[in-house]
Design an enzyme around this catalytic site. Structure first.
Site, PDB file in Angstrom:
ATOM      1  CG  ASP A  13      -1.905  -1.174   1.166  1.00 37.20           C
ATOM      2  OD1 ASP A  13      -2.287  -1.590   0.063  1.00 37.20           O
ATOM      3  OD2 ASP A  13      -2.248  -1.694   2.246  1.00 37.20           O
ATOM      4  CE  LYS A  16       2.326  -2.219  -4.411  1.00 39.87           C
ATOM      5  NZ  LYS A  16       1.963  -1.901  -3.016  1.00 39.87           N
ATOM      6  N   GLY A  40      -4.629  -4.205  -3.816  1.00 31.06           N
ATOM      7  CA  GLY A  40      -5.622  -3.162  -4.053  1.00 31.06           C
ATOM      8  C   GLY A  40      -4.879  -1.890  -4.406  1.00 31.06           C
ATOM      9  CG  HIS A  41      -2.222  -1.741  -6.948  1.00 28.09           C
ATOM     10  ND1 HIS A  41      -1.328  -2.254  -7.840  1.00 28.09           N
ATOM     11  CD2 HIS A  41      -1.949  -2.345  -5.768  1.00 28.09           C
ATOM     12  CE1 HIS A  41      -0.542  -3.135  -7.232  1.00 28.09           C
ATOM     13  NE2 HIS A  41      -0.921  -3.210  -5.964  1.00 28.09           N
ATOM     14  CD  GLN A 227       0.662  -8.775  -2.716  1.00 25.75           C
ATOM     15  OE1 GLN A 227       1.307  -9.439  -3.493  1.00 25.75           O
ATOM     16  NE2 GLN A 227      -0.584  -8.453  -2.960  1.00 25.75           N
TER      17      GLN A 227
HETATM   18  P1  GDP Z   1      -0.890   0.501  -3.577  1.00 19.04           P
HETATM   19  O1  GDP Z   1      -1.515  -0.779  -3.159  1.00 19.04           O
HETATM   20  O2  GDP Z   1       0.582   0.519  -3.322  1.00 19.04           O
HETATM   21  O3  GDP Z   1      -1.204   0.896  -4.999  1.00 19.04           O
HETATM   22  O4  GDP Z   1      -1.499   1.622  -2.634  1.00 19.04           O
HETATM   23  P2  GDP Z   1      -3.057   1.774  -2.216  1.00 19.04           P
HETATM   24  O5  GDP Z   1      -3.812   2.242  -3.412  1.00 19.04           O
HETATM   25  O6  GDP Z   1      -3.548   0.566  -1.517  1.00 19.04           O
HETATM   26  O7  GDP Z   1      -2.936   2.889  -1.100  1.00 19.04           O
HETATM   27  C1  GDP Z   1      -2.467   4.165  -1.366  1.00 19.04           C
HETATM   28  C2  GDP Z   1      -3.583   5.190  -1.076  1.00 19.04           C
HETATM   29  O8  GDP Z   1      -3.012   6.472  -0.980  1.00 19.04           O
HETATM   30  C3  GDP Z   1      -4.622   5.274  -2.176  1.00 19.04           C
HETATM   31  O9  GDP Z   1      -5.872   5.524  -1.593  1.00 19.04           O
HETATM   32  C4  GDP Z   1      -4.166   6.470  -2.992  1.00 19.04           C
HETATM   33  O10 GDP Z   1      -5.252   7.127  -3.670  1.00 19.04           O
HETATM   34  C5  GDP Z   1      -3.622   7.363  -1.928  1.00 19.04           C
HETATM   35  N1  GDP Z   1      -2.510   8.233  -2.332  1.00 19.04           N
HETATM   36  C6  GDP Z   1      -1.568   8.027  -3.277  1.00 19.04           C
HETATM   37  N2  GDP Z   1      -0.637   9.012  -3.245  1.00 19.04           N
HETATM   38  C7  GDP Z   1      -1.016   9.857  -2.265  1.00 19.04           C
HETATM   39  C8  GDP Z   1      -0.451  11.050  -1.716  1.00 19.04           C
HETATM   40  O11 GDP Z   1       0.612  11.518  -2.116  1.00 19.04           O
HETATM   41  N3  GDP Z   1      -1.133  11.640  -0.690  1.00 19.04           N
HETATM   42  C9  GDP Z   1      -2.291  11.143  -0.205  1.00 19.04           C
HETATM   43  N4  GDP Z   1      -2.881  11.797   0.795  1.00 19.04           N
HETATM   44  N5  GDP Z   1      -2.841  10.004  -0.668  1.00 19.04           N
HETATM   45  C10 GDP Z   1      -2.199   9.372  -1.680  1.00 19.04           C
HETATM   46  P1  IMO Z   2      -1.006  -4.037  -2.306  1.00 16.82           P
HETATM   47  O1  IMO Z   2      -0.614  -4.561  -3.667  1.00 16.82           O
HETATM   48  C1  IMO Z   2      -0.900  -4.533   2.007  1.00 16.82           C
HETATM   49  C2  IMO Z   2      -0.886  -8.620   3.547  1.00 16.82           C
HETATM   50  C3  IMO Z   2      -2.115  -9.096   4.300  1.00 16.82           C
HETATM   51  C4  IMO Z   2      -1.454 -10.072   5.265  1.00 16.82           C
HETATM   52  C5  IMO Z   2      -0.360 -10.692   4.412  1.00 16.82           C
HETATM   53  C6  IMO Z   2      -0.723 -12.030   3.793  1.00 16.82           C
HETATM   54  O2  IMO Z   2      -2.304  -3.310  -2.307  1.00 16.82           O
HETATM   55  O3  IMO Z   2       0.110  -3.280  -1.695  1.00 16.82           O
HETATM   56  P2  IMO Z   2      -2.315 -12.709   1.764  1.00 16.82           P
HETATM   57  O4  IMO Z   2      -3.781 -12.499   1.548  1.00 16.82           O
HETATM   58  O5  IMO Z   2      -1.450 -12.098   0.690  1.00 16.82           O
HETATM   59  O6  IMO Z   2      -1.951 -14.134   2.022  1.00 16.82           O
HETATM   60  O7  IMO Z   2      -1.985 -11.924   3.146  1.00 16.82           O
HETATM   61  O8  IMO Z   2      -0.065  -9.762   3.391  1.00 16.82           O
HETATM   62  N1  IMO Z   2      -1.171  -8.084   2.188  1.00 16.82           N
HETATM   63  C7  IMO Z   2      -1.126  -6.789   1.870  1.00 16.82           C
HETATM   64  N2  IMO Z   2      -0.900  -5.712   2.653  1.00 16.82           N
HETATM   65  N3  IMO Z   2      -1.075  -4.378   0.676  1.00 16.82           N
HETATM   66  C8  IMO Z   2      -1.251  -5.459  -0.107  1.00 16.82           C
HETATM   67  O9  IMO Z   2      -1.287  -5.371  -1.460  1.00 16.82           O
HETATM   68  C9  IMO Z   2      -1.325  -6.726   0.486  1.00 16.82           C
HETATM   69  N4  IMO Z   2      -1.517  -7.978   0.018  1.00 16.82           N
HETATM   70  C10 IMO Z   2      -1.400  -8.799   1.071  1.00 16.82           C
HETATM   71  O10 IMO Z   2      -2.759  -8.050   4.967  1.00 16.82           O
HETATM   72  O11 IMO Z   2      -0.841  -9.372   6.316  1.00 16.82           O
HETATM   73 MG    MG Z   3      -2.964  -1.459  -1.817  1.00 13.74          MG
END
Ligand code: GDP
Ligand code: IMO
Ligand code: MG
Length: 429
Positions: A13, A16, A40-41, A227
């Protein structure tokens, strides 16, 4: 032609998705090489929020081809649902979306097996997974005898016979371990999955051959990590990890593309740290600071909605993961979330109970659990930075903070993000 990888350097998270989306301007193909619907991106573009899980983020950009590589685990109903949602948002998949025939398939018994290890009171240690069947599916891949690949779905007779044997085995196991288990019917599952296969047929192919063809044509590839490196099955905080090589180490195995084709290795970090699920987290702030970061950063899981655990930036962990993933540059995300804090802490080393200083990220859970962070304190800034669009517009304290992270990790910071939107991004001079 230059290819790039985008990989998380923390526990996932790191935002990316936002960076992959931005870099689509300079690439032709986006490749997912590991993980599955546990990812979840989130991408915010032109006021619309898109959530990607199994499908590469590049799908939001017309003209970009997207590949689900052999290292990904595919849950067909989840994939079809995601495709439907995106199609409803105007995404066209025709001729630009490819699923590897070698990717493994998540079956209903994988979800039941995960219910067993994550929910059953007869199992003591829960990892806090996303419960998407990821671990059980990878287990069957490595175990070989019970693995099913996407390509198997196109050989119906063999698939039915194989599934009969698998389901008989799993039913016996699950009935013995779960109190409320209704056995699976192999024919019903086979009918259902062959139905999914019919719908996915136009997209399934030998993606390794396709990718090498694309390289031959001079196409620029962008590898989208899911991840983060600290959740890597080999290099992460085992056993509190995911079941794939979620560092850059997974790229070659999970796509069939040797990494000599990649010349830009972008490590993504948050300006602080978050983690979902169980496992050690030395800089965790289970207090008002952590709550503030969670509130301002909206730190709730995209996949499960769970509140993310929040804490200070951990240089020991990221120095390690930057090495593992070979980061040549870093993008610092969510810097805006730290605005308004009087001072900021950054872990520069760990210490054990005897006060011995530890500079290297420990490999053993028990050792990591014993580590206490050694912090350096930096001044915060009060200004709202969300409208900054250049490095020089950032307050001096924010720039110093970013410089400090870069020095601690030992990799130059090239991108800073100050908001979710595509435009809320600045390049570091
Ligand atoms: P990923 O899994 O690595 O793609 O990250 P996620 O999407 O799960 O989590 C990142 C969250 O931060 C998302 O809700 C983005 O919309 C939000 N986000 C991304 N860049 C920024 C930033 O620079 N500032 C803030 N406040 N939110 C951001
Ligand atoms: P993105 O791509 C954050 C974590 C789960 C758990 C561990 C194992 O959005 O960054 P799993 O279901 O993969 O066997 O769970 O890994 N986990 C993540 N944490 N971002 C993710 O993906 C994750 N995918 C798995 O919360 O701790
Ligand atoms: Mg994510």
């Amino acid at each position: 032609m230059p290819s790039t990888c985008v990989v998380g350097l923390q526990w996932g998270d790191e935002a990316k998705g936002k960076i992959v989306d931005l870099l689509c301007d300079r690439h032709d193909v986006v490749v997912r090489y590991q993980g599955g619907a546990n990812a979840g991106h989130t991408v915010v573009a032109d006021g619309t929020t898109y959530k990607l899980s199994l499908i590469p983020t590049g799908i939001l950009r017309p003209g970009i081809s997207c590949v689900i590589g052999n290292g990904v685990v595919v849950h067909p109903p989840a994939l079809l649902k995601e495709m439907e949602t995106l199609a409803g948002q105007g995404v066209d998949f025709k001729g630009r979306f490819f699923i590897s025939d070698r990717a493994h398939v998540i079956l209903p018994h994988h979800l039941a097996e995960e219910r067993l290890t994550e929910e059953s009171s007869s199992v003591a240690d829960h990892l806090g997974t996303t419960r998407r069947g990821i671990g059980p599916c990878y287990r069957d891949k490595v175990g070989r005898v019970h693995g099913v690949r996407v390509g198997d779905l196109f050989h119906p007779e063999q698939f039915r016979a194989h599934l009969d044997r698998i389901v008989a085995y799993k039913n016996r196991l699950l009935a013995a371990m779960l109190d409320d288990f209704t056995p699976f019917d192999a024919k019903t599952v086979a009918d259902e999955y062959l139905g999914f296969a019919d719908r996915l047929r136009p997209f399934v192919r030998d993606t390794t051959a396709w990718l090498h063809g694309a390289i031959g044509e001079g196409k620029r590839l962008l590898f989208e990590g899911a991840q983060g490196s600290l959740l890597d099955i080999d290099h992460g905080s085992f056993p509190y990890v995911t079941s794939s090589n979620s560092s850059a180490a997974g790229i070659a195995a999970g796509s069939g593309v040797p990494t000599r084709h990649i010349d830009r290795w972008i490590g993504i970090i948050k300006a602080y740290t978050t983690r979902v699920g169980g496992g050690p987290f030395p800089t965790e702030q289970d207090n008002a600071i952590g709550e503030r970061i969670r509130r301002v950063g909206r730190e709730y899981g995209t996949v499960t909605g769970r509140p993310r655990r929040c804490g200070w930036f951990d240089s020991v962990a990221v120095r390690y993961s930057a090495r593992i993933s070979g980061a040549t540059e870093i993008a610092v995300m969510l810097l805006d979330v730290l605005s308004g804090l009087e001072s900021l802490q950054v872990a520069v080393a760990y210490e054990d109970e005897q006060g011995n200083r530890i500079e290297d990220f420990p490999g053993h859970l028990a050792d990591l659990e014993r580590c206490r962070p050694v912090y350096e304190t930096l001044p915060g800034w009060n200004e709202d930075v969300t409208s900054c669009r250049s490095w020089s517009e950032l307050p001096e304290a924010a720039r110093n903070y970013v410089r400090f992270l870069s020095k601690q990790v030992g990799v130059p910071v090239k991108i800073v993000s100050v908001g979710p939107d595509r435009t809320a991004t600045l390049m570091v001079d």
